[in-house]
Scaffold this active site. Structure first.
Site, mmCIF file in Angstrom:
data_model
loop_
_atom_site.group_PDB
_atom_site.id
_atom_site.type_symbol
_atom_site.label_atom_id
_atom_site.label_comp_id
_atom_site.label_asym_id
_atom_site.label_seq_id
_atom_site.Cartn_x
_atom_site.Cartn_y
_atom_site.Cartn_z
ATOM 1 C CB ILE A 1 0.234 18.309 12.612
ATOM 2 C CG1 ILE A 1 -0.312 17.854 11.252
ATOM 3 C CG2 ILE A 1 0.177 17.164 13.612
ATOM 4 C CD1 ILE A 1 0.550 16.815 10.550
ATOM 5 C CG ASP B 1 6.932 27.074 16.200
ATOM 6 O OD1 ASP B 1 6.206 26.161 15.758
ATOM 7 O OD2 ASP B 1 7.681 27.763 15.472
ATOM 8 C CG ASP C 1 16.199 26.312 16.322
ATOM 9 O OD1 ASP C 1 16.030 25.092 16.160
ATOM 10 O OD2 ASP C 1 16.623 27.059 15.412
ATOM 11 C CB VAL C 2 13.703 21.433 18.664
ATOM 12 C CG1 VAL C 2 12.440 21.882 19.377
ATOM 13 C CG2 VAL C 2 13.471 21.261 17.167
ATOM 14 C CG ASN D 1 4.314 18.658 14.860
ATOM 15 O OD1 ASN D 1 3.938 17.934 13.946
ATOM 16 N ND2 ASN D 1 4.171 19.987 14.815
ATOM 17 C CB SER E 1 6.717 12.153 6.664
ATOM 18 O OG SER E 1 6.185 12.266 5.370
ATOM 19 C CE1 TYR F 1 9.413 16.615 5.861
ATOM 20 C CE2 TYR F 1 8.605 14.844 4.466
ATOM 21 C CZ TYR F 1 8.419 15.726 5.505
ATOM 22 O OH TYR F 1 7.239 15.718 6.209
ATOM 23 C CE LYS G 1 9.423 14.696 9.100
ATOM 24 N NZ LYS G 1 9.106 15.219 10.449
#
Length: 250
Positions: A15, A34, A56-57, A83, A134, A147, A151
């Site tokens: 995405i 990224d 690395d965020v 994202n 998500s 996960y 989200k």
């Protein structure tokens, strides 16, 4: 008119890459971010006007360095697409704290850190955040304790951003993709799972990366200038059915 600049995290594939490509088609410049440097540079090759930033965020110092580099390179930031994310699916009892934290570090902490670091730039441009959550953040499903929870937190973080930053002209919205036909999904989804998804999704198919990107770029554009604090499920109607898939159970 000065070209607008979008910062897209997790831009090396999926995405994030589709969103980058669509921004370019719409006349934006893009900062592709990224942590996978090899894949990022491969994805950025031949794309103009973009610059690749390997960071690395989930690491605060790297986020600060990245934002400084982006502002130095482009001079401005008009939209931030958070994202970057990791997926780790498994039963609750098998999800130890290390797995939990690994998911939260990127999926939630990363969104917070990048958002916090880019607020000054977005105040100047009266820009926009689009955070990618998500369908798993809107309703519970099996094997998604870390996960899905990460989200769901991103969804609420988006609303906090909208409530607190609107006075600066900053908009914040959240996109919740449903099942998307990515290379990874097709590699790990069995025929049984694919069939179950098709049965459960009113549109009877997976979405495409491009379809999700269309929603993201719209929310970053002036066409959405009075839209903030919203959570949009781009999911073929999957969330409306509200039923988990037996095929995904262990």
């Amino acid at each position: 008119m000065t070209e607008k600049v979008a910062l897209v995290t997790g831009a090396a594939r999926g995405i994030g890459l589709a969103t980058t490509q669509l921004f370019i088609e719409q006349g934006w410049r893009v900062a592709m971010v990224d942590r996978d440097g090899e894949e990022l540079h491969k994805a950025a090759t031949g794309l103009n006007p973009v610059s690749a930033f390997v960071h690395d965020v989930s690491i605060p110092d790297q986020v600060d360095d990245m934002v400084h580099a982006v502002r130095t390179t482009f001079g401005r930031i008009d939209a931030v697409v958070n994202n970057a994310g990791v997926a780790d699916f498994g039963p609750i009892e098998d999800t130890d704290f290390a797995r939990w934290r690994a998911v939260m570090a990127t999926n939630l902490d990363g969104v917070f850190l990048v958002s916090q670091a880019t607020i000054p730039a977005l105040r100047e441009s009266r820009g926009a955040f689009v955070n990618i959550a998500s369908i798993s953040g809107l309703r519970a499903s099996t094997l998604r304790v870390a996960y899905g929870t990460s989200k769901a937190a991103v969804i609420h973080l988006t609303k906090q951003q909208a409530a607190e930053l609107g006075e600066y002209g900053i908009r914040a919205n959240c996109v919740c993709p449903g099942p998307v036909r990515t290379k990874l999904a097709m590699a790990v989804h069995s025929p049984e799972i694919i069939a179950a998804y098709h049965d459960a999704i009113p549109l009877n198919r997976y979405g495409t990366e491009r379809e999700i990107a269309e929603v993201i770029t719209f929310l970053c554009s002036e066409k959405a200038s009075y839209v903030t604090g919203q959570v949009i499920a781009s999911d073929g109607g999957f969330e409306s059915t509200g039923v988990g898939l037996p095929a995904l159970r262990s």
